[in-house]
Write a protein that holds these residues in place. Structure first.
Motif, PDB file in Angstrom:
ATOM      1  N   LYS A 125      41.830 -50.243  -1.596  1.00  0.00           N
ATOM      2  CA  LYS A 125      40.933 -50.311  -0.440  1.00  0.00           C
ATOM      3  C   LYS A 125      41.522 -49.658   0.809  1.00  0.00           C
ATOM      4  O   LYS A 125      40.854 -48.866   1.475  1.00  0.00           O
ATOM      5  CB  LYS A 125      40.586 -51.773  -0.155  1.00  0.00           C
ATOM      6  N   ALA A 126      42.772 -49.963   1.142  1.00  0.00           N
ATOM      7  CA  ALA A 126      43.388 -49.422   2.370  1.00  0.00           C
ATOM      8  C   ALA A 126      43.544 -47.908   2.291  1.00  0.00           C
ATOM      9  O   ALA A 126      43.149 -47.180   3.212  1.00  0.00           O
ATOM     10  CB  ALA A 126      44.734 -50.090   2.621  1.00  0.00           C
ATOM     11  N   LYS A 127      44.107 -47.437   1.190  1.00  0.00           N
ATOM     12  CA  LYS A 127      44.273 -45.986   1.051  1.00  0.00           C
ATOM     13  C   LYS A 127      42.925 -45.296   0.861  1.00  0.00           C
ATOM     14  O   LYS A 127      42.736 -44.161   1.287  1.00  0.00           O
ATOM     15  CB  LYS A 127      45.221 -45.663  -0.099  1.00  0.00           C
ATOM     16  N   GLY A 128      41.979 -46.000   0.248  1.00  0.00           N
ATOM     17  CA  GLY A 128      40.637 -45.452   0.095  1.00  0.00           C
ATOM     18  C   GLY A 128      39.972 -45.190   1.433  1.00  0.00           C
ATOM     19  O   GLY A 128      39.290 -44.179   1.623  1.00  0.00           O
ATOM     20  N   ALA A 129      40.191 -46.089   2.393  1.00  0.00           N
ATOM     21  CA  ALA A 129      39.633 -45.903   3.740  1.00  0.00           C
ATOM     22  C   ALA A 129      40.263 -44.679   4.413  1.00  0.00           C
ATOM     23  O   ALA A 129      39.567 -43.894   5.074  1.00  0.00           O
ATOM     24  CB  ALA A 129      39.864 -47.148   4.590  1.00  0.00           C
ATOM     25  N   ILE A 130      41.556 -44.487   4.225  1.00  0.00           N
ATOM     26  CA  ILE A 130      42.231 -43.307   4.783  1.00  0.00           C
ATOM     27  C   ILE A 130      41.707 -42.046   4.112  1.00  0.00           C
ATOM     28  O   ILE A 130      41.425 -41.047   4.775  1.00  0.00           O
ATOM     29  CB  ILE A 130      43.761 -43.423   4.610  1.00  0.00           C
ATOM     30  N   LEU A 131      41.551 -42.104   2.803  1.00  0.00           N
ATOM     31  CA  LEU A 131      41.020 -40.965   2.051  1.00  0.00           C
ATOM     32  C   LEU A 131      39.634 -40.584   2.566  1.00  0.00           C
ATOM     33  O   LEU A 131      39.361 -39.406   2.833  1.00  0.00           O
ATOM     34  CB  LEU A 131      40.969 -41.314   0.565  1.00  0.00           C
ATOM     35  N   GLN A 132      38.769 -41.565   2.747  1.00  0.00           N
ATOM     36  CA  GLN A 132      37.424 -41.273   3.242  1.00  0.00           C
ATOM     37  C   GLN A 132      37.464 -40.698   4.655  1.00  0.00           C
ATOM     38  O   GLN A 132      36.704 -39.782   4.973  1.00  0.00           O
ATOM     39  CB  GLN A 132      36.545 -42.529   3.198  1.00  0.00           C
ATOM     40  N   GLN A 133      38.353 -41.206   5.485  1.00  0.00           N
ATOM     41  CA  GLN A 133      38.480 -40.681   6.848  1.00  0.00           C
ATOM     42  C   GLN A 133      38.904 -39.208   6.810  1.00  0.00           C
ATOM     43  O   GLN A 133      38.360 -38.381   7.554  1.00  0.00           O
ATOM     44  CB  GLN A 133      39.498 -41.497   7.633  1.00  0.00           C
ATOM     45  N   LEU A 134      39.852 -38.869   5.945  1.00  0.00           N
ATOM     46  CA  LEU A 134      40.300 -37.478   5.839  1.00  0.00           C
ATOM     47  C   LEU A 134      39.169 -36.566   5.357  1.00  0.00           C
ATOM     48  O   LEU A 134      38.998 -35.453   5.853  1.00  0.00           O
ATOM     49  CB  LEU A 134      41.507 -37.373   4.891  1.00  0.00           C
ATOM     50  N   VAL A 135      38.379 -37.040   4.402  1.00  0.00           N
ATOM     51  CA  VAL A 135      37.242 -36.247   3.909  1.00  0.00           C
ATOM     52  C   VAL A 135      36.207 -36.069   5.019  1.00  0.00           C
ATOM     53  O   VAL A 135      35.691 -34.966   5.225  1.00  0.00           O
ATOM     54  CB  VAL A 135      36.609 -36.901   2.658  1.00  0.00           C
ATOM     55  N   GLN A 136      35.922 -37.130   5.758  1.00  0.00           N
ATOM     56  CA  GLN A 136      34.950 -37.030   6.853  1.00  0.00           C
ATOM     57  C   GLN A 136      35.418 -36.047   7.918  1.00  0.00           C
ATOM     58  O   GLN A 136      34.616 -35.301   8.466  1.00  0.00           O
ATOM     59  CB  GLN A 136      34.701 -38.407   7.468  1.00  0.00           C
ATOM     60  N   GLU A 137      36.711 -36.046   8.223  1.00  0.00           N
ATOM     61  CA  GLU A 137      37.245 -35.122   9.227  1.00  0.00           C
ATOM     62  C   GLU A 137      37.212 -33.679   8.738  1.00  0.00           C
ATOM     63  O   GLU A 137      36.913 -32.764   9.492  1.00  0.00           O
ATOM     64  CB  GLU A 137      38.685 -35.508   9.593  1.00  0.00           C
ATOM     65  N   GLN A 138      37.512 -33.461   7.461  1.00  0.00           N
ATOM     66  CA  GLN A 138      37.598 -32.105   6.909  1.00  0.00           C
ATOM     67  C   GLN A 138      36.220 -31.507   6.623  1.00  0.00           C
ATOM     68  O   GLN A 138      36.044 -30.304   6.683  1.00  0.00           O
ATOM     69  CB  GLN A 138      38.454 -32.118   5.634  1.00  0.00           C
ATOM     70  N   LYS A 139      35.260 -32.366   6.258  1.00  0.00           N
ATOM     71  CA  LYS A 139      33.905 -31.918   5.889  1.00  0.00           C
ATOM     72  C   LYS A 139      33.934 -30.815   4.824  1.00  0.00           C
ATOM     73  O   LYS A 139      33.370 -29.725   5.007  1.00  0.00           O
ATOM     74  CB  LYS A 139      33.142 -31.446   7.122  1.00  0.00           C
ATOM     75  N   PRO A 140      34.575 -31.069   3.698  1.00  0.00           N
ATOM     76  CA  PRO A 140      34.726 -30.017   2.685  1.00  0.00           C
ATOM     77  C   PRO A 140      33.426 -29.670   1.970  1.00  0.00           C
ATOM     78  O   PRO A 140      32.609 -30.550   1.694  1.00  0.00           O
ATOM     79  CB  PRO A 140      35.727 -30.622   1.705  1.00  0.00           C
ATOM     80  N   GLN A 141      33.260 -28.413   1.689  1.00  0.00           N
ATOM     81  CA  GLN A 141      32.163 -27.986   0.833  1.00  0.00           C
ATOM     82  C   GLN A 141      32.585 -28.086  -0.632  1.00  0.00           C
ATOM     83  O   GLN A 141      31.768 -28.340  -1.497  1.00  0.00           O
ATOM     84  CB  GLN A 141      31.723 -26.556   1.172  1.00  0.00           C
ATOM     85  N   LEU A 142      33.890 -27.853  -0.886  1.00  0.00           N
ATOM     86  CA  LEU A 142      34.424 -28.005  -2.236  1.00  0.00           C
ATOM     87  C   LEU A 142      35.673 -28.869  -2.181  1.00  0.00           C
ATOM     88  O   LEU A 142      36.700 -28.473  -1.629  1.00  0.00           O
ATOM     89  CB  LEU A 142      34.750 -26.659  -2.879  1.00  0.00           C
ATOM     90  N   ALA A 143      35.561 -30.063  -2.734  1.00  0.00           N
ATOM     91  CA  ALA A 143      36.701 -30.970  -2.875  1.00  0.00           C
ATOM     92  C   ALA A 143      37.062 -31.020  -4.351  1.00  0.00           C
ATOM     93  O   ALA A 143      36.185 -30.934  -5.218  1.00  0.00           O
ATOM     94  CB  ALA A 143      36.339 -32.364  -2.361  1.00  0.00           C
ATOM     95  N   VAL A 144      38.351 -31.147  -4.620  1.00  0.00           N
ATOM     96  CA  VAL A 144      38.824 -31.231  -5.996  1.00  0.00           C
ATOM     97  C   VAL A 144      39.774 -32.419  -6.103  1.00  0.00           C
ATOM     98  O   VAL A 144      40.628 -32.615  -5.243  1.00  0.00           O
ATOM     99  CB  VAL A 144      39.540 -29.931  -6.432  1.00  0.00           C
ATOM    100  N   GLU A 145      39.598 -33.172  -7.168  1.00  0.00           N
ATOM    101  CA  GLU A 145      40.470 -34.309  -7.462  1.00  0.00           C
ATOM    102  C   GLU A 145      41.157 -34.033  -8.788  1.00  0.00           C
ATOM    103  O   GLU A 145      40.506 -33.673  -9.765  1.00  0.00           O
ATOM    104  CB  GLU A 145      39.626 -35.577  -7.563  1.00  0.00           C
TER     105      GLU A 145
END
Length: 176
Positions: A6-26
């Protein structure tokens, strides 16, 4: 199970929201938890491709992504979570070229969450396909044990001898 939590997931989501990627890869789908978190905050038109080398986890991840598309929270979305994510089977190191060819895009956001001892080789394989300014997040990076690896990530760029240093951002999310 080594889920991002949960904690790292919130950080992950914040980073994605800031970056606004068109192509993300996991790299490393497992049950799809991180993929769901990323898809929930992708911008309109954004896409996540999740790469998994274990067929059993590919199937589990696809199932949970489908389930995440069924609830009431997802009905408010323009595009269901499950439709924003493609899960590919195979070793990520062998998939980056195909990914670039198929999408015609460079990677804006990369989550390295596969086998920890292979994290550096995943990054090296992905590097030619990263867009300048891409964000790279490495979960479990502390378990890699490489001083150079952690230095590169913490400095947010690496020196010329590494072949990196094109302005990528390298935040680290690591288990303590």
């Amino acid at each position: 199970m080594p889920f991002i939590g949960k904690a790292k997931g919130a950080i992950l989501q914040q980073l994605v929201q800031e970056q606004k990627p068109q192509l993300a890869v996991e790299v490393g789908t497992m049950a799809g938890y991180s993929a769901i978190l990323i898809a929930q905050v992708l911008p309109e038109g954004g896409k996540l491709i999740s790469l998994e080398k274990d067929l059993a986890w590919v199937l589990v991840g696809k199932r949970f992504l489908w389930q995440a598309s069924q609830g009431n929270l997802d009905k408010a979305r323009t595009t269901p979570v499950g439709q924003m994510v493609d899960v590919w089977w195979g070793d990520a190191r062998d998939k980056f070229a195909k990914l670039a060819q198929q999408t015609g895009q460079q990677i804006d956001f990369l989550l390295l969450d596969g086998t920890p001892k292979e994290t550096l080789s995943y990054l090296q394989a992905a590097e030619p396909y990263l867009k300048s300014g891409a964000v790279v997040v490495a979960d479990n990076a502390g378990s890699v044990g490489g001083v150079f690896w952690l230095t590169c990530l913490n400095m947010r760029s690496c020196d010329a001898t590494s072949g990196w240093g094109k302005g990528y951002k390298y935040p680290v999310i690591s288990y303590a």
